[in-house]
Design a protein around this motif. Structure first.
Motif, PDB file in Angstrom:
ATOM      1  N   THR A  16     -16.677  99.927  19.091  1.00  9.70           N
ATOM      2  CA  THR A  16     -18.046  99.504  18.852  1.00  9.70           C
ATOM      3  C   THR A  16     -18.277  98.180  19.575  1.00  9.70           C
ATOM      4  N   VAL A  17     -19.387  98.089  20.289  1.00 15.24           N
ATOM      5  CA  VAL A  17     -19.707  96.883  21.043  1.00 15.24           C
ATOM      6  C   VAL A  17     -20.093  95.766  20.071  1.00 15.24           C
ATOM      7  N   LEU A  18     -19.313  94.695  20.081  1.00 17.65           N
ATOM      8  CA  LEU A  18     -19.575  93.538  19.218  1.00 17.65           C
ATOM      9  C   LEU A  18     -20.433  92.492  19.908  1.00 17.65           C
ATOM     10  N   GLU A  19     -20.261  92.377  21.222  1.00 21.30           N
ATOM     11  CA  GLU A  19     -20.940  91.321  21.973  1.00 21.30           C
ATOM     12  C   GLU A  19     -21.033  91.738  23.434  1.00 21.30           C
ATOM     13  N   VAL A  20     -22.104  91.326  24.091  1.00 21.30           N
ATOM     14  CA  VAL A  20     -22.231  91.504  25.535  1.00 21.30           C
ATOM     15  C   VAL A  20     -22.406  90.130  26.165  1.00 21.30           C
ATOM     16  N   ASN A  21     -21.989  90.002  27.401  1.00 26.35           N
ATOM     17  CA  ASN A  21     -22.107  88.737  28.117  1.00 26.35           C
ATOM     18  C   ASN A  21     -23.504  88.645  28.716  1.00 26.35           C
ATOM     19  N   SER A  22     -24.438  88.137  27.923  1.00 24.12           N
ATOM     20  CA  SER A  22     -25.836  88.066  28.347  1.00 24.12           C
ATOM     21  C   SER A  22     -26.036  87.116  29.529  1.00 24.12           C
ATOM     22  N   ALA A  23     -25.101  86.215  29.774  1.00 25.28           N
ATOM     23  CA  ALA A  23     -25.212  85.297  30.917  1.00 25.28           C
ATOM     24  C   ALA A  23     -25.199  86.052  32.242  1.00 25.28           C
ATOM     25  N   LEU A  24     -24.644  87.264  32.259  1.00 24.04           N
ATOM     26  CA  LEU A  24     -24.574  88.032  33.499  1.00 24.04           C
ATOM     27  C   LEU A  24     -25.943  88.519  33.952  1.00 24.04           C
ATOM     28  N   ALA A  25     -26.924  88.541  33.052  1.00 19.38           N
ATOM     29  CA  ALA A  25     -28.282  88.941  33.441  1.00 19.38           C
ATOM     30  C   ALA A  25     -28.847  87.967  34.475  1.00 19.38           C
ATOM     31  N   ASP A  26     -28.564  86.679  34.289  1.00 21.24           N
ATOM     32  CA  ASP A  26     -29.055  85.655  35.212  1.00 21.24           C
ATOM     33  C   ASP A  26     -28.062  85.315  36.314  1.00 21.24           C
ATOM     34  N   GLU A  27     -26.784  85.522  36.057  1.00 24.78           N
ATOM     35  CA  GLU A  27     -25.733  85.160  37.009  1.00 24.78           C
ATOM     36  C   GLU A  27     -24.722  86.301  37.182  1.00 24.78           C
ATOM     37  N   PRO A  28     -25.159  87.458  37.711  1.00 22.75           N
ATOM     38  CA  PRO A  28     -24.228  88.584  37.858  1.00 22.75           C
ATOM     39  C   PRO A  28     -23.068  88.281  38.802  1.00 22.75           C
ATOM     40  N   GLY A  29     -23.249  87.341  39.719  1.00 23.27           N
ATOM     41  CA  GLY A  29     -22.192  86.972  40.654  1.00 23.27           C
ATOM     42  C   GLY A  29     -20.986  86.347  39.984  1.00 23.27           C
ATOM     43  N   THR A  30     -21.125  85.976  38.702  1.00 26.05           N
ATOM     44  CA  THR A  30     -19.988  85.452  37.956  1.00 26.05           C
ATOM     45  C   THR A  30     -18.864  86.476  37.909  1.00 26.05           C
ATOM     46  N   VAL A  31     -19.215  87.753  37.938  1.00 25.11           N
ATOM     47  CA  VAL A  31     -18.191  88.802  37.956  1.00 25.11           C
ATOM     48  C   VAL A  31     -17.331  88.658  39.213  1.00 25.11           C
ATOM     49  N   ASN A  32     -17.952  88.297  40.339  1.00 21.43           N
ATOM     50  CA  ASN A  32     -17.198  88.093  41.579  1.00 21.43           C
ATOM     51  C   ASN A  32     -16.341  86.840  41.525  1.00 21.43           C
ATOM     52  N   SER A  33     -16.897  85.767  41.022  1.00 22.33           N
ATOM     53  CA  SER A  33     -16.195  84.483  41.084  1.00 22.33           C
ATOM     54  C   SER A  33     -15.175  84.286  39.975  1.00 22.33           C
ATOM     55  N   ASP A  34     -15.307  85.035  38.864  1.00 16.30           N
ATOM     56  CA  ASP A  34     -14.416  84.812  37.726  1.00 16.30           C
ATOM     57  C   ASP A  34     -14.268  86.099  36.903  1.00 16.30           C
ATOM     58  N   ALA A  35     -13.798  87.160  37.556  1.00 14.00           N
ATOM     59  CA  ALA A  35     -13.711  88.480  36.904  1.00 14.00           C
ATOM     60  C   ALA A  35     -12.898  88.456  35.618  1.00 14.00           C
ATOM     61  N   TYR A  36     -11.859  87.635  35.557  1.00 10.15           N
ATOM     62  CA  TYR A  36     -10.986  87.620  34.386  1.00 10.15           C
ATOM     63  C   TYR A  36     -11.313  86.493  33.409  1.00 10.15           C
ATOM     64  N   GLY A  37     -12.386  85.764  33.668  1.00 10.53           N
ATOM     65  CA  GLY A  37     -12.786  84.664  32.799  1.00 10.53           C
ATOM     66  C   GLY A  37     -14.225  84.841  32.349  1.00 10.53           C
ATOM     67  N   ASN A  38     -15.119  84.019  32.894  1.00 10.36           N
ATOM     68  CA  ASN A  38     -16.525  84.055  32.485  1.00 10.36           C
ATOM     69  C   ASN A  38     -17.262  85.311  32.934  1.00 10.36           C
TER      70      ASN A  38
END
Length: 110
Positions: free
Chosen positions: A58-80
């Protein structure tokens, strides 16, 4: 893992293959997901790809910051760049997953 809660996202290998990520679509908090189901999608300058979960929960939380900063997945895939936190309903499913070393070896051979 934190107890029965898994923090999930895509691997560094996956984000590198996708290129610059420009959009992330994630499930709603409270969604129940079975292993091997899509939990959303990522869009990059190269392609759009579904994201699949290897475990049920069951999904407890989503990283809503990715809506504004999807590139965070590129720069910090295992962190933020994490995507969801999932409360596992079938923890035994973890036993069939590769560890980091096995995944790295798999990627190198692909």
């Amino acid at each position: 893992m934190d107890g029965n809660v898994a923090t999930m996202g895509i691997t560094d290998h996956a984000q590198e293959a996708l290129g610059d990520i420009v959009f992330v679509d994630l499930p709603e908090v409270g969604s129940t997901i079975e292993a091997k189901e899509s939990i959303g999608a990522v869009e990059s300058v190269k392609a759009a790809s579904d994201i699949y979960t290897p475990v049920s929960g069951t999904v407890l939380e989503v990283n809503s910051a990715l809506a504004d900063e999807p590139g965070t997945v590129n720069s910090d895939a295992y962190g933020n760049g994490w995507m969801i936190k999932l409360d596992l309903t079938k923890p035994a499913e973890l036993d069939s997953l590769m560890d980091a070393a096995a995944y790295e070896k798999f990627c190198e051979s692909s």
